[in-house]
Motif scaffolding. Sequence first.
Motif, PDB file in Angstrom:
ATOM      1  N   MET A 221       0.859  -1.189   0.000  1.00  0.00           N
ATOM      2  CA  MET A 221       0.000   0.000   0.000  1.00  0.00           C
ATOM      3  C   MET A 221       0.892   1.235   0.000  1.00  0.00           C
ATOM      4  O   MET A 221       1.794   1.363   0.827  1.00  0.00           O
ATOM      5  CB  MET A 221      -0.906   0.001   1.231  1.00  0.00           C
ATOM      6  CG  MET A 221      -1.839  -1.190   1.325  1.00  0.00           C
ATOM      7  SD  MET A 221      -2.836  -1.203   2.850  1.00  0.00           S
ATOM      8  CE  MET A 221      -1.586  -1.679   4.055  1.00  0.00           C
ATOM      9  N   LYS A 229      -3.568   3.265   6.019  1.00  0.00           N
ATOM     10  CA  LYS A 229      -2.837   2.045   5.631  1.00  0.00           C
ATOM     11  C   LYS A 229      -2.659   1.097   6.818  1.00  0.00           C
ATOM     12  O   LYS A 229      -2.899  -0.114   6.707  1.00  0.00           O
ATOM     13  CB  LYS A 229      -1.463   2.421   5.059  1.00  0.00           C
ATOM     14  CG  LYS A 229      -1.514   3.341   3.848  1.00  0.00           C
ATOM     15  CD  LYS A 229      -0.161   3.576   3.246  1.00  0.00           C
ATOM     16  CE  LYS A 229       0.800   4.325   4.166  1.00  0.00           C
ATOM     17  NZ  LYS A 229       0.359   5.700   4.447  1.00  0.00           N
ATOM     18  N   SER A 230      -2.247   1.633   7.957  1.00  0.00           N
ATOM     19  CA  SER A 230      -2.037   0.782   9.139  1.00  0.00           C
ATOM     20  C   SER A 230      -3.353   0.231   9.668  1.00  0.00           C
ATOM     21  O   SER A 230      -3.421  -0.930  10.099  1.00  0.00           O
ATOM     22  CB  SER A 230      -1.313   1.566  10.236  1.00  0.00           C
ATOM     23  OG  SER A 230      -0.033   1.974   9.800  1.00  0.00           O
ATOM     24  N   ALA A 233      -4.295  -2.675   7.477  1.00  0.00           N
ATOM     25  CA  ALA A 233      -3.433  -3.843   7.684  1.00  0.00           C
ATOM     26  C   ALA A 233      -3.814  -4.601   8.953  1.00  0.00           C
ATOM     27  O   ALA A 233      -3.849  -5.838   8.960  1.00  0.00           O
ATOM     28  CB  ALA A 233      -1.974  -3.406   7.744  1.00  0.00           C
ATOM     29  N   ASP A 309       5.405  -1.798   8.214  1.00  0.00           N
ATOM     30  CA  ASP A 309       5.017  -0.397   8.047  1.00  0.00           C
ATOM     31  C   ASP A 309       6.265   0.433   7.772  1.00  0.00           C
ATOM     32  O   ASP A 309       7.342   0.143   8.283  1.00  0.00           O
ATOM     33  CB  ASP A 309       4.311   0.102   9.314  1.00  0.00           C
ATOM     34  CG  ASP A 309       3.467   1.332   9.049  1.00  0.00           C
ATOM     35  OD1 ASP A 309       3.363   1.739   7.877  1.00  0.00           O
ATOM     36  OD2 ASP A 309       2.909   1.885  10.012  1.00  0.00           O
ATOM     37  N   ALA A 351       3.537  -1.195   3.807  1.00  0.00           N
ATOM     38  CA  ALA A 351       3.003   0.150   3.599  1.00  0.00           C
ATOM     39  C   ALA A 351       4.154   1.135   3.509  1.00  0.00           C
ATOM     40  O   ALA A 351       5.177   0.979   4.193  1.00  0.00           O
ATOM     41  CB  ALA A 351       2.060   0.547   4.736  1.00  0.00           C
ATOM     42  N   ASN A 353       5.187   5.537   2.196  1.00  0.00           N
ATOM     43  CA  ASN A 353       4.808   6.829   1.646  1.00  0.00           C
ATOM     44  C   ASN A 353       5.372   6.954   0.237  1.00  0.00           C
ATOM     45  O   ASN A 353       6.355   6.299  -0.108  1.00  0.00           O
ATOM     46  CB  ASN A 353       5.356   7.955   2.528  1.00  0.00           C
ATOM     47  CG  ASN A 353       4.786   7.911   3.930  1.00  0.00           C
ATOM     48  OD1 ASN A 353       3.637   7.539   4.134  1.00  0.00           O
ATOM     49  ND2 ASN A 353       5.592   8.297   4.912  1.00  0.00           N
ATOM     50  N   ALA A 395      -3.200   4.298  -1.779  1.00  0.00           N
ATOM     51  CA  ALA A 395      -4.147   4.633  -0.717  1.00  0.00           C
ATOM     52  C   ALA A 395      -4.201   6.148  -0.601  1.00  0.00           C
ATOM     53  O   ALA A 395      -3.402   6.765   0.121  1.00  0.00           O
ATOM     54  CB  ALA A 395      -3.720   4.012   0.610  1.00  0.00           C
TER      55      ALA A 395
END
Length: 513
Positions: A221, A229-230, A233, A309, A351, A353, A395
Motif C-alpha cells: 500500500m 494504511k495501518s 493492515a 510499516d 506500507a 509513503n 491509498a
Amino acid sequence: MLAVITSAALQGIDAELVQVEVNANEAGEPKLILVGLPDAAVKESDDRVMSALSNSGFFGLRTRTTINLAPGHLRKEGPIYDLPIALALLFATGQLQTPVLEDYLIAGELSLSGATRPVRGALAMARLARKLGKRGLLLPPASAEEAALVGGIPVFSVGSLDCAFRFLAGDLPLLPVQFDHARFKPSPGSSPSPDFSEIKGQPALRRAVEVAAGGLHNLLMIGPPGSGKSMVAKRIPTIMPAPTPEEHLEVLSIHSAAGRTIVKDPTLWTTRPFRAPHHTVSDIALLGGGSIPGPGEISLAHHGVLFLDELPEFKRGALEVLRQPLEDGQVTISRSAGKVTLPCAFMLVAAMNPCPCGYLGDPKHECRCTPTQIQRYRARVSGPLLDRIDLHIEAPSLSFKELRSETPGEPSAAMRARIQAAHGRQHLRFKGTKTTVNARMTHAQIRKNCAIDSTLGDLLQQAMEKLSLSARAYDRILKVARTIADLAAAEKIEAPHLLEAIQYRSLDRNLFH
C-alpha cells in the motif's frame, strides 16, 4: 547405579531425542560432573537440582556422580533438563524404585523449592513422544496443557519434583490432561476485535485487500500519512478464513518453540497470526537464528500476516533476506550448532509513503522533496523484492466528507464470507497436493489452472512490454487473476479478471521507474 531418562532437545520447531544418563556411587570425593555439550543454563542446573532435592525431602550428592546428555554432538540449551536430571539422580541413588522410568519422556524446569516451571516446545515434545511410542509425557502444568493438544499420547501434569517422584513410584495416580477447547472460544461478552466497518472510504484499497486475502497474495500500500494504511493492515486477519486444524497446530508449534505460553494467549486461538516488527528489526530477528536457530518474525507470522510499516525505513539487509522465504514458504538457517528449516508461509503486507515527506501527489499538501531525495527514498526497496509483491495499490488521503460520514463500511464478516468461498474453491482445486491457496501455486499448477486464450495472452504480452515487467511478475499476474476469478465464482480467467490483475502491477512501475 546407572539411570537413564528420555528427554528432548528443541531444534527449530521440532524436538530430537536426548537421553539423560546418570551414574552415581562412583569412586572419589562427592562431585557432580555434567557432560554432553550443555550451554550455560544447563550447566547451572546442578545448583537448582540440588536445592530442589533438599527442599523436597530427598538427600543430595554423596558420591562422585556423572551426568551425560546424549547424543554428545547435539547442543543442549535451557533449563528443561532439571526435572529429568533430578529424577535420574533419585533412581541412581536408590531413592526412587520404579520399573517404568524409561517409559516416559520427561522435561521441566525446577525452582529451588522443587516446583516445576513451563518449558518451550511442549507440542514438539508431544509429537516426539508419540513417534517414539512412549507410554506418556511428564511436563509442568502449563506445558502439559499445551502438549495435550497434539493427541495420541497421554500427557501427565506434574507440579513439583515430589509429584513426579510419587507418580513414577506408583503412589500417586494421575489422569492424563484433557485439552479443553471450549476455554479458547471467544465469549459473547468479549471485547470486539477491529472490524473493516470502521474503515471510511478507500473502495479501491478495500477491493485490493479482499483480492490479496482471497489468495493470500502479498500486498503493498502506497499513500500519504493518515490515509488508513495501518488501520487496514491490522484488520486483514479479521477477513481471513480460519486456519485448518493442521495449519493451526503448525502455528501453535512455532509459537510454543519461541517460548510463548500459548494456552494463555487468546489471540492465537481466535485469529491468524499478525506480526508487525519495528523498522529497526535486525535481519536475524526477522529471519530467525541464534546459537541454536529458532523462529524469527517471518516464522511467527506463518499462515498469517507479516506487516512491514514504513517499508523503506527497514534496513536493506533485513528486506533482502525476505526474498527467498517469500518464494519458498520456508527458510533454512545454518549455524555451527546445526541446520534447521523453519516454515514461513506468510502473507506480506507492506506500507510506505510515496516520498520522504509523504505528500507527493496529495492535493491537500505540497511536497517539498527534491527529485534526488524521492529517487533515493524509493531505491531503498529493491526491484527483486517488489517483483515478489503481487498487488500494489495506492491509498489516497481521505476527504473531509469521507471523514465526517457516519455510514459504516462493509463489515469484516461480509468480506470474510466471500473470501472463505474463494478459499473453498482453491482447496478443492488443489486437493491431494501440498498447495492450499493460489499464491502458493507451482509453475505446473499455474499452467494448468491459469490457462488463458490467445486474445488474453496478447493482452498480457502488451501489458508486460509496456510496463517492463519481469517473468516473475507474469506468473504473479496470472495467480492474482485466478483469485479474482475465484471471488467471482468463475471457472475460467476472463478479460475483466486479467485487466484488474494487471492494474495491480502498474503502480510500482510508475512510482519506481
